[in-house]
Design an enzyme around this catalytic site. Structure first.
Site, PDB file in Angstrom:
ATOM      1  N   CYS A  72       0.970  -1.186  -0.008  1.00 22.41           N
ATOM      2  CA  CYS A  72      -0.089  -0.013  -0.010  1.00 22.41           C
ATOM      3  C   CYS A  72       0.858   1.245   0.078  1.00 22.41           C
ATOM      4  O   CYS A  72       1.804   1.328   0.767  1.00 22.41           O
ATOM      5  CB  CYS A  72      -0.841   0.097   1.183  1.00 22.41           C
ATOM      6  SG  CYS A  72      -1.785   1.636   1.420  1.00 22.41           S
ATOM      7  N   CYS A  78      -1.614   6.689   6.332  1.00 22.12           N
ATOM      8  CA  CYS A  78      -3.195   6.725   6.601  1.00 22.12           C
ATOM      9  C   CYS A  78      -3.495   6.084   7.976  1.00 22.12           C
ATOM     10  O   CYS A  78      -4.242   6.677   8.639  1.00 22.12           O
ATOM     11  CB  CYS A  78      -3.715   5.769   5.541  1.00 22.12           C
ATOM     12  SG  CYS A  78      -5.319   4.998   5.807  1.00 22.12           S
ATOM     13  N   CYS A  81      -4.211   0.668   8.120  1.00 21.66           N
ATOM     14  CA  CYS A  81      -3.979  -0.609   8.385  1.00 21.66           C
ATOM     15  C   CYS A  81      -2.466  -0.571   8.943  1.00 21.66           C
ATOM     16  O   CYS A  81      -1.572  -0.102   8.495  1.00 21.66           O
ATOM     17  CB  CYS A  81      -3.635  -1.343   6.928  1.00 21.66           C
ATOM     18  SG  CYS A  81      -5.323  -1.329   5.801  1.00 21.66           S
ATOM     19  N   GLN A 283     -22.304  -5.504   9.510  1.00 20.26           N
ATOM     20  CA  GLN A 283     -20.853  -6.064   9.390  1.00 20.26           C
ATOM     21  C   GLN A 283     -20.308  -5.772   8.054  1.00 20.26           C
ATOM     22  O   GLN A 283     -20.699  -6.099   7.271  1.00 20.26           O
ATOM     23  CB  GLN A 283     -20.835  -7.405   9.832  1.00 20.26           C
ATOM     24  CG  GLN A 283     -21.307  -7.836  11.328  1.00 20.26           C
ATOM     25  CD  GLN A 283     -19.875  -7.496  12.280  1.00 20.26           C
ATOM     26  OE1 GLN A 283     -18.884  -6.976  11.979  1.00 20.26           O
ATOM     27  NE2 GLN A 283     -20.377  -7.430  13.441  1.00 20.26           N
ATOM     28  N   ASP A 381     -24.140  -7.910  21.593  1.00 18.60           N
ATOM     29  CA  ASP A 381     -23.287  -7.593  20.475  1.00 18.60           C
ATOM     30  C   ASP A 381     -23.002  -6.074  20.676  1.00 18.60           C
ATOM     31  O   ASP A 381     -23.381  -5.303  19.468  1.00 18.60           O
ATOM     32  CB  ASP A 381     -23.727  -7.837  18.947  1.00 18.60           C
ATOM     33  CG  ASP A 381     -22.817  -7.553  17.882  1.00 18.60           C
ATOM     34  OD1 ASP A 381     -21.462  -7.319  18.257  1.00 18.60           O
ATOM     35  OD2 ASP A 381     -23.141  -7.747  16.959  1.00 18.60           O
ATOM     36  N   CYS A 408     -16.387  -6.236  19.138  1.00 22.60           N
ATOM     37  CA  CYS A 408     -15.308  -5.602  18.331  1.00 22.60           C
ATOM     38  C   CYS A 408     -14.268  -4.963  19.340  1.00 22.60           C
ATOM     39  O   CYS A 408     -13.161  -4.360  18.776  1.00 22.60           O
ATOM     40  CB  CYS A 408     -15.877  -4.639  17.187  1.00 22.60           C
ATOM     41  SG  CYS A 408     -16.720  -3.099  18.077  1.00 22.60           S
TER      42      CYS A 408
END
Ligand code: SAH
Length: 454
Positions: A72, A78, A81, A283, A381, A408
């Site tokens: 990338c 950024c 990631c 999701q 959740d 999460c």
């Protein structure tokens, strides 16, 4: 004692949840971003605090065998990631250890998790993206992602995590905004129209939604925009404006205006056809979600006779995917558009044993408990901050046999699991599911079983 600007040799021994490498130097933790476990480095110290320090890589002495090529061009700026510099196998290993450690350290729960479920895809897996739109210093319209802890846009139309055609749509819109001189948002002055672009795709149906988040009530040249955009991208079935005139970092406002097509797009998840509004949670990794819900169903141990309470249910996805294996589903969700979707989704799929309440999970759980609802399975959740204490207290009152928590954020999941443990439950199964490859996020599923006699 370490000092700023010192040059030291360091071996990286761990990666933090923020995906920074860390090594030990004379008993002190030294955090070095962008490194991998096993890297031997020459590190320059940039900041020293009481018991830890920060450094940057000055020179690589011997790279870790976990390292992988990062293709990338913007990943370092950024920040989306933060695990692109290591192999996917190493990423999974680290994510599993984060979940294990959170449960051990925060929850006091020493449970060996089942092996992490990897994501079926490591690129192009996201079905939704929200891109800030700003004007760059050169006067051009910039579309991309905010740099970490900043509101500087790192331009990136073709992010590897989204399907490639998202980039084509962005490029088209960028050109349209320039050509028709449509203003873009400026946070300092709170002026300018287009704030964000929201794209969502139903991977199984191909249906695509384009939503422009605007600081205003309308879009100039809207009919030309609609006509030309749909001609260029026939998969677009919904074009909307999301009205957000507030001075806020929250991306979406409460109101949507349909410019073209349907107010929703469809997708198919676990065999259920879903309609999804821009405001409904869904999701982002569809095939990952099928695995996640499959694990949750297995943990729940459905018998066909169950009463399942699905708290924080979004568009009803989890409960509806389990409806054929239980007697009754009750879903609770706070966002009205999502509850509306959930009800329609039940109807459209001919599911008659599910009902949905638009309410705060805590309030609804307390009311349902008071009314005598005794679900034998509760599914949780919650968002990243975890469950309200009142939700956990109401669960204690309802005393279900099993609680399956999906989260999460494994730190808050561990905290909430510990509270349930004090109330007579035992964590019996734990598994990490990777839904967010290459980023520092991971899903956790934990099964809490009621201990007999408590
Ligand atoms: N179970 C769903 C959604 C999970 S995301 C799915 O898998 O698709 C968490 C959901 O909790 C979001 O839809 C969010 O709107 C909802 N939510 C957040 N706070 C809430 C609260 N206090 N009460 C009920 N729902 C809430």
């Amino acid at each position: 004692m370490l000092q700023k600007n010192d040059l030291i040799s360091l071996t990286i021994t761990d990666i933090t949840n923020e995906a920074s490498g860390v090594g030990r130097y004379e008993g002190m933790a030294v955090f070095v971003p962008g490194t991998a476990v096993g890297d031997c480095l020459e590190v320059r110290i940039v900041k020293v605090l009481k018991s830890y320090a920060y450094g940057i890589v000055e020179r690589m002495l011997a790279p870790s065998s976990d390292r992988a090529e990062d293709r990338c061009p913007v990943s370092r700026q950024c920040g989306g990631c933060s695990l692109r510099h290591i192999s996917y196998e190493a990423e999974c290993r680290i994510k599993e250890s984060w979940v294990t450690e959170h449960f051990r350290r925060i929850g006091g729960i020493a449970l060996t998790p089942l092996p992490i479920q990897p994501s079926p895809a490591q690129s192009g897996y996201r079905n939704k993206a929200q891109y800030p739109v700003r004007r760059g210093a050169d006067g051009r319209v910039q579309i991309g992602f905010f740099a970490p802890r900043s509101h500087r846009v790192i331009e990136n139309l073709f992010c590897d995590l989204q399907p490639r055609f998202f980039g084509e749509i962005l490029k088209w819109i960028q050109h349209f905004l320039e050509e028709y001189q449509i203003s873009v948002y400026d946070e300092d002055t709170h002026r300018g129209l287009v704030r964000h672009l929201f794209l969502r795709w139903g991977e199984k149906t191909g249906e695509t939604m384009v939503c422009l988040v605007v600081n205003g009530q309308s879009l100039p040249h809207a009919s030309t925009f609609v006509q030309q955009l749909t001609a260029a991208f026939p998969q677009i079935v919904s074009i909307q404006l999301n009205i957000n005139p507030a001075k806020t970092n929250v991306i979406l406002g409460a109101e949507c205006q349909v410019l073209y097509g349907k107010p929703t797009i469809s997708d198919i998840l676990c065999g259920i056809r879903l309609e999804l509004s821009p405001l409904s949670f869904y999701q982002v990794n569809r095939s990952g979600a099928e695995k996640l819900y499959g694990i949750a169903a297995e943990f729940a141990g459905l018998t066909g006779q169950d009463v399942l309470l699905d708290l924080y249910c979004g568009a009803g996805t989890i409960g509806l995917s389990m409806a054929s294996q239980v007697k009754e589903v009750i879903g609770v969700e706070i966002v009205e558009a999502a509850v509306q979707n959930a009800k329609e989704n039940a109807q459209r799929n001919g599911i008659q044993n599910a009902r949905f309440l638009c309410d705060d999970a805590a309030g609804a759980a307390q009311t349902l408990a008071r009314e005598g609802l005794r679900p034998n399975i509760v599914l949780l959740d919650p968002p990243r901050k975890g469950c309200d204490a009142a939700v956990l207290a109401a669960i204690g009152q309802m005393a279900p046999d099993r609680v399956v928590m999906i989260s999460c954020n494994s730190a808050t999941a561990a905290r909430d699991a510990a509270i349930l443990c004090q109330g007579g439950y035992e964590a019996t199964r734990l598994q990490a599911v990777d839904m967010f490859s290459r980023t520092a996020h991971v899903e956790t599923v934990v099964l809490m079983s009621r201990v007999e006699g408590k």
